[in-house]
Design a protein around this motif. Structure first.
Motif, PDB file in Angstrom:
ATOM      1  N   GLY A 144     -54.725  39.811 -21.663  1.00 60.69           N
ATOM      2  CA  GLY A 144     -53.774  38.882 -22.650  1.00 60.69           C
ATOM      3  C   GLY A 144     -54.591  37.826 -23.298  1.00 60.69           C
ATOM      4  N   ALA A 145     -54.933  36.896 -22.427  1.00 58.78           N
ATOM      5  CA  ALA A 145     -55.511  35.675 -22.543  1.00 58.78           C
ATOM      6  C   ALA A 145     -56.950  35.688 -23.560  1.00 58.78           C
ATOM      7  CB  ALA A 145     -55.803  34.830 -21.419  1.00 58.78           C
ATOM      8  N   ALA A 146     -57.574  36.575 -23.109  1.00 57.70           N
ATOM      9  CA  ALA A 146     -58.810  36.920 -23.789  1.00 57.70           C
ATOM     10  C   ALA A 146     -58.521  37.427 -25.170  1.00 57.70           C
ATOM     11  CB  ALA A 146     -59.713  37.940 -23.171  1.00 57.70           C
ATOM     12  N   LEU A 147     -57.320  38.157 -25.490  1.00 63.41           N
ATOM     13  CA  LEU A 147     -57.376  38.816 -26.851  1.00 63.41           C
ATOM     14  C   LEU A 147     -56.504  37.674 -27.593  1.00 63.41           C
ATOM     15  CD1 LEU A 147     -55.706  42.259 -25.966  1.00 63.41           C
ATOM     16  CD2 LEU A 147     -58.058  41.600 -27.284  1.00 63.41           C
ATOM     17  N   MET A 148     -55.729  36.786 -27.095  1.00 62.40           N
ATOM     18  CA  MET A 148     -55.133  35.579 -27.791  1.00 62.40           C
ATOM     19  C   MET A 148     -56.093  34.477 -28.110  1.00 62.40           C
ATOM     20  SD  MET A 148     -51.832  36.101 -27.683  1.00 62.40           S
ATOM     21  CE  MET A 148     -50.563  34.577 -27.619  1.00 62.40           C
ATOM     22  N   ALA A 149     -57.214  34.458 -27.364  1.00 54.31           N
ATOM     23  CA  ALA A 149     -58.322  33.677 -27.689  1.00 54.31           C
ATOM     24  C   ALA A 149     -58.981  34.008 -29.074  1.00 54.31           C
ATOM     25  CB  ALA A 149     -59.496  33.423 -26.547  1.00 54.31           C
ATOM     26  N   HIS A 150     -58.957  35.313 -29.288  1.00 52.82           N
ATOM     27  CA  HIS A 150     -59.311  35.802 -30.483  1.00 52.82           C
ATOM     28  C   HIS A 150     -58.262  35.791 -31.456  1.00 52.82           C
ATOM     29  CE1 HIS A 150     -63.568  37.049 -29.407  1.00 52.82           C
ATOM     30  NE2 HIS A 150     -62.778  37.425 -27.942  1.00 52.82           N
ATOM     31  N   GLU A 151     -57.247  35.039 -31.369  1.00 52.23           N
ATOM     32  CA  GLU A 151     -56.167  34.772 -32.350  1.00 52.23           C
ATOM     33  C   GLU A 151     -55.347  35.950 -32.708  1.00 52.23           C
ATOM     34  OE1 GLU A 151     -57.557  32.586 -35.593  1.00 52.23           O
ATOM     35  OE2 GLU A 151     -58.599  31.103 -34.425  1.00 52.23           O
ATOM     36  N   MET A 152     -55.320  36.700 -31.815  1.00 50.64           N
ATOM     37  CA  MET A 152     -54.163  37.942 -31.876  1.00 50.64           C
ATOM     38  C   MET A 152     -53.016  37.790 -31.633  1.00 50.64           C
ATOM     39  SD  MET A 152     -55.382  41.738 -30.516  1.00 50.64           S
ATOM     40  CE  MET A 152     -56.742  41.548 -30.915  1.00 50.64           C
ATOM     41  N   GLU A 153     -51.923  38.241 -32.595  1.00 52.10           N
ATOM     42  CA  GLU A 153     -50.504  38.152 -32.551  1.00 52.10           C
ATOM     43  C   GLU A 153     -50.012  38.565 -31.147  1.00 52.10           C
ATOM     44  OE1 GLU A 153     -48.366  36.452 -34.431  1.00 52.10           O
ATOM     45  OE2 GLU A 153     -50.288  35.832 -35.606  1.00 52.10           O
ATOM     46  N   PRO A 154     -49.053  38.213 -30.605  1.00 52.24           N
ATOM     47  CA  PRO A 154     -48.423  38.656 -29.555  1.00 52.24           C
ATOM     48  C   PRO A 154     -48.376  40.177 -29.330  1.00 52.24           C
ATOM     49  CG  PRO A 154     -47.414  36.530 -29.462  1.00 52.24           C
ATOM     50  CD  PRO A 154     -48.267  36.915 -30.838  1.00 52.24           C
ATOM     51  N   SER A 155     -47.678  40.626 -30.461  1.00 53.97           N
ATOM     52  CA  SER A 155     -47.013  42.129 -30.604  1.00 53.97           C
ATOM     53  C   SER A 155     -48.643  42.903 -30.619  1.00 53.97           C
ATOM     54  CB  SER A 155     -46.493  42.361 -31.899  1.00 53.97           C
ATOM     55  OG  SER A 155     -47.143  41.899 -32.904  1.00 53.97           O
ATOM     56  N   MET A 156     -49.720  42.350 -31.161  1.00 52.48           N
ATOM     57  CA  MET A 156     -50.847  43.195 -31.276  1.00 52.48           C
ATOM     58  C   MET A 156     -51.509  43.163 -29.826  1.00 52.48           C
ATOM     59  SD  MET A 156     -52.350  41.587 -34.998  1.00 52.48           S
ATOM     60  CE  MET A 156     -53.599  42.626 -34.984  1.00 52.48           C
TER      61      MET A 156
END
Length: 154
Positions: free
Chosen positions: A38-50
């Motif tokens: 979760g945090a790693a993907l969010m760090a790449h500016e990914m939307e929560p649904s993605m």
């Protein structure tokens, strides 16, 4: 008046359906995916649904590849384009993040459960019988026994 500049657009009454929490080995992979990706993907500016789609796809891949009995590691590549995972037996798999966007998170989790329940083979053309000894070895059992399969390294 609807549509006037001072009135905000109406908000839909329907909220997205929450993802189910899976039980058993799929649940272990799901919890680990949520915790580690979760945090790693969010760090790449990914939307929560993605992020949910990628996490759910990780669970699906784990079940399709018969990873188990648990997850030892999951991570996102430095460029955010790949996810890698290793189970407690040492088997490793990875996938391109873009593959996760082919279906919804719900569909990925549904497919993970289908594979976990043994309703579909992990690899086209491979029967459940031929996958059995490998699954027994992954869960700590013997590859030999009544199946007549020979043990040994491959």
């Amino acid at each position: 008046m609807p549509g006037s500049p001072e009135m905000p657009a109406p908000v839909p009454d329907v909220l997205p359906e929450p993802l189910p929490v899976l039980a058993g080995i799929p649940g272990l992979f799901q919890a680990h995916a949520e915790d580690r990706l979760g945090a790693a993907l969010m760090a790449h500016e990914m939307e929560p649904s993605m992020v949910e789609q990628v996490q759910a796809y990780a669970v699906r891949v784990a079940m399709e590849k018969h990873m188990g009995p648990g997850v030892a590691w999951m991570g996102v590549s430095l460029d955010g384009q790949r996810v890698g995972m290793r189970d407690t037996v040492g088997v490793m798999w990875d996938f391109a993040v873009g593959e996760a966007f082919s279906s919804s998170a719900h569909e990925h989790l549904n497919q993970a459960m289908v594979h976990a329940q043994g309703k579909a083979p992990a690899v086209p053309g491979v029967s459940k019988q031929s996958a059995g000894p490998a699954m027994q070895m992954a869960s700590g059992g013997s590859a030999g026994g009544s199946s007549g399969a020979e043990g040994g390294a491959t």
